[in-house]
Write a protein that holds these residues in place. Sequence first.
Motif, mmCIF file in Angstrom:
data_model
loop_
_atom_site.group_PDB
_atom_site.id
_atom_site.type_symbol
_atom_site.label_atom_id
_atom_site.label_comp_id
_atom_site.label_asym_id
_atom_site.label_seq_id
_atom_site.Cartn_x
_atom_site.Cartn_y
_atom_site.Cartn_z
ATOM 1 N N GLY A 1 -0.514 6.241 -6.989
ATOM 2 C CA GLY A 1 -1.446 5.521 -7.287
ATOM 3 C C GLY A 1 -2.758 5.397 -6.334
ATOM 4 N N ARG A 2 -3.526 4.317 -6.499
ATOM 5 C CA ARG A 2 -4.453 4.127 -5.453
ATOM 6 C C ARG A 2 -4.522 2.630 -4.648
ATOM 7 N NH1 ARG A 2 -9.809 5.283 -8.844
ATOM 8 N NH2 ARG A 2 -10.131 2.952 -9.134
ATOM 9 N N SER A 3 -4.874 2.946 -3.435
ATOM 10 C CA SER A 3 -4.477 1.927 -2.431
ATOM 11 C C SER A 3 -5.575 1.723 -1.602
ATOM 12 C CB SER A 3 -3.173 2.525 -1.719
ATOM 13 O OG SER A 3 -2.754 1.563 -0.367
ATOM 14 N N VAL A 4 -5.968 0.292 -1.376
ATOM 15 C CA VAL A 4 -7.261 0.030 -0.607
ATOM 16 C C VAL A 4 -6.885 -1.171 0.087
ATOM 17 C CG1 VAL A 4 -8.830 1.074 -2.298
ATOM 18 C CG2 VAL A 4 -8.208 -1.413 -2.453
ATOM 19 N N GLY A 5 -7.588 -1.440 1.212
ATOM 20 C CA GLY A 5 -7.215 -2.657 2.079
ATOM 21 C C GLY A 5 -8.714 -3.168 2.610
ATOM 22 N N CYS A 6 -8.560 -4.524 2.738
ATOM 23 C CA CYS A 6 -9.781 -5.338 3.178
ATOM 24 C C CYS A 6 -9.447 -6.021 4.575
ATOM 25 C CB CYS A 6 -10.267 -6.320 1.914
ATOM 26 S SG CYS A 6 -11.635 -6.998 2.497
ATOM 27 N N THR A 7 -9.641 -5.409 5.440
ATOM 28 C CA THR A 7 -9.250 -5.735 7.032
ATOM 29 C C THR A 7 -10.180 -6.628 7.432
ATOM 30 O OG1 THR A 7 -10.037 -4.064 8.349
ATOM 31 C CG2 THR A 7 -7.812 -3.637 7.312
ATOM 32 N N ILE A 8 -9.514 -7.508 8.822
ATOM 33 C CA ILE A 8 -10.459 -8.516 9.352
ATOM 34 C C ILE A 8 -10.447 -8.296 10.883
ATOM 35 C CG2 ILE A 8 -8.398 -10.128 9.646
ATOM 36 C CD1 ILE A 8 -12.106 -11.372 8.569
ATOM 37 N N GLU A 9 -11.459 -8.667 11.234
ATOM 38 C CA GLU A 9 -11.886 -8.551 12.718
ATOM 39 C C GLU A 9 -11.125 -9.667 13.442
ATOM 40 O OE1 GLU A 9 -15.922 -8.449 13.700
ATOM 41 O OE2 GLU A 9 -16.212 -6.426 12.352
ATOM 42 N N LEU A 10 -10.169 -9.290 14.504
ATOM 43 C CA LEU A 10 -9.729 -10.572 15.107
ATOM 44 C C LEU A 10 -9.708 -10.304 16.682
ATOM 45 C CD1 LEU A 10 -6.325 -11.128 12.964
ATOM 46 C CD2 LEU A 10 -8.219 -12.472 12.992
ATOM 47 N N PRO A 11 -9.407 -11.172 17.398
ATOM 48 C CA PRO A 11 -9.466 -11.120 18.746
ATOM 49 C C PRO A 11 -8.502 -10.125 19.099
ATOM 50 C CG PRO A 11 -9.835 -13.451 18.487
ATOM 51 C CD PRO A 11 -9.407 -12.751 17.055
ATOM 52 N N SER A 12 -7.107 -10.424 18.770
ATOM 53 C CA SER A 12 -6.147 -9.261 18.779
ATOM 54 C C SER A 12 -6.177 -8.646 17.583
ATOM 55 C CB SER A 12 -4.739 -9.960 19.269
ATOM 56 O OG SER A 12 -4.876 -10.966 20.485
ATOM 57 N N GLU A 13 -6.344 -7.262 17.958
ATOM 58 C CA GLU A 13 -6.522 -6.373 16.555
ATOM 59 C C GLU A 13 -5.292 -6.025 16.067
ATOM 60 O OE1 GLU A 13 -9.253 -5.803 14.007
ATOM 61 O OE2 GLU A 13 -10.157 -5.887 16.027
ATOM 62 N N GLN A 14 -5.198 -6.091 14.717
ATOM 63 C CA GLN A 14 -4.122 -5.824 14.055
ATOM 64 C C GLN A 14 -4.025 -4.148 13.403
ATOM 65 O OE1 GLN A 14 -2.827 -8.499 11.236
ATOM 66 N NE2 GLN A 14 -1.357 -9.523 12.872
ATOM 67 N N PRO A 15 -3.416 -3.274 13.583
ATOM 68 C CA PRO A 15 -3.613 -1.836 13.047
ATOM 69 C C PRO A 15 -3.642 -2.020 11.673
ATOM 70 C CG PRO A 15 -1.153 -2.486 13.714
ATOM 71 C CD PRO A 15 -1.986 -3.551 14.249
ATOM 72 N N THR A 16 -4.805 -1.089 11.376
ATOM 73 C CA THR A 16 -4.632 -0.669 9.679
ATOM 74 C C THR A 16 -3.515 0.167 9.489
ATOM 75 O OG1 THR A 16 -7.159 -0.963 9.939
ATOM 76 C CG2 THR A 16 -6.290 0.120 7.936
ATOM 77 N N ASN B 1 0.819 -1.301 0.061
ATOM 78 C CA ASN B 1 -0.146 0.102 0.068
ATOM 79 C C ASN B 1 0.874 1.287 -0.007
ATOM 80 O OD1 ASN B 1 -2.081 -1.964 2.136
ATOM 81 N ND2 ASN B 1 -2.660 -1.409 0.022
ATOM 82 N N ARG B 2 1.783 1.240 0.826
ATOM 83 C CA ARG B 2 2.912 2.455 1.140
ATOM 84 C C ARG B 2 3.475 2.701 -0.472
ATOM 85 N NH1 ARG B 2 8.076 2.764 4.950
ATOM 86 N NH2 ARG B 2 8.655 4.867 4.165
ATOM 87 N N GLY B 3 3.930 1.377 -1.160
ATOM 88 C CA GLY B 3 4.587 1.652 -2.616
ATOM 89 C C GLY B 3 3.573 2.354 -3.621
ATOM 90 N N ALA B 4 2.474 1.977 -3.423
ATOM 91 C CA ALA B 4 1.298 2.395 -4.343
ATOM 92 C C ALA B 4 0.930 3.863 -4.237
ATOM 93 C CB ALA B 4 -0.141 1.824 -4.228
ATOM 94 N N LYS B 5 0.817 4.236 -2.656
ATOM 95 C CA LYS B 5 0.624 5.765 -2.510
ATOM 96 C C LYS B 5 1.853 6.521 -2.798
ATOM 97 C CE LYS B 5 -2.081 7.373 -0.674
ATOM 98 N NZ LYS B 5 -3.494 8.032 -1.688
ATOM 99 N N GLU B 6 3.096 6.257 -2.762
ATOM 100 C CA GLU B 6 4.257 6.949 -3.003
ATOM 101 C C GLU B 6 4.413 7.080 -4.227
ATOM 102 O OE1 GLU B 6 7.103 5.736 0.937
ATOM 103 O OE2 GLU B 6 7.316 4.548 -1.050
ATOM 104 N N ALA B 7 3.927 6.174 -5.360
ATOM 105 C CA ALA B 7 3.862 6.262 -6.865
ATOM 106 C C ALA B 7 2.813 7.068 -7.148
ATOM 107 C CB ALA B 7 3.973 4.996 -7.278
#
Length: 272
Positions: A118-133, A110-116
């Motif tokens: 471009g367009r950058s999207v994410g599809c995250t998941i709910e977890l018991p131990s939440e990982q940062p977006t 995602n970082r590479g796309a933004k630095e170029a």
Amino acid sequence: MEGQDAPEIEAGAAPPSAQTAPSEPADEIFLEGPRSRLAEFFTLLKVMRDFLRGFRILHFVGPCVTVFGSARIKPGDPHYELTRKMGAAIARLGFTVITGGGPGIMEAANRGAKEAGGRSVGCTIELPSEQPTNVYLDRCVRMHYFFARKTLLVKYSYAFIVMPGGAGTLDELFEALTLIQTGKIKNFPIVIMGTDYWKELLRFIETMAQRGMIAAKDLSLIYATDSVDEAIAHIQSKAIEPFGLKRVARPRRPVPLLGERGLSPTADAQPQ
């Protein structure tokens, strides 16, 4: 993107399901057999809600290239930097980069796309131990069900980049490979990068072909390289040219009444 790697549990700690519902662990309820028809109906509604949210939010983000890989790889790692370059190259090719939206390899793409630019999207998941977006997203949708998330990561993509990762990455790789192998989706290119990390897996896939567990022609569904230029050339020849993709001057307009939103490279990420 690797799907997010499974959260670590300390020795002696209760499993997440027991922590959330100690009297009725979800797995035990499932193993008891069919639940009431009403309970099953509400489960169906939750699945539909996941898909509906994803379809509406991601409807105008494509065409995409999905990047799978571990959430545990840190900035500065060679695989992180390779993924960052790959994300930028994908964006310059005109695709939207889509990942699981988390840290590690997902962040790098995602970082590479933004630095170029471009367009950058994410599809995250709910977890018991939440990982940062990660902070490099123009659009983000949060899902409850892993299978719904995997469906979205496949649905909008014309190619799949597989970087080093764990069980979740393997799951995503073979999900995409099986769908292509069985004709459920088109023959989209799968590029495996980090070949030293994946060499045993690649050898095992060759063994499957030698033993007749897969067809010899299935080996051509995977392209392994550590070269960004070679990966991009492969995507051009296997995705852009066969499917007639081209840049459009006037993209379709979203209908806000249907919960649709357009996507521009400068949009702020808003997890839904």
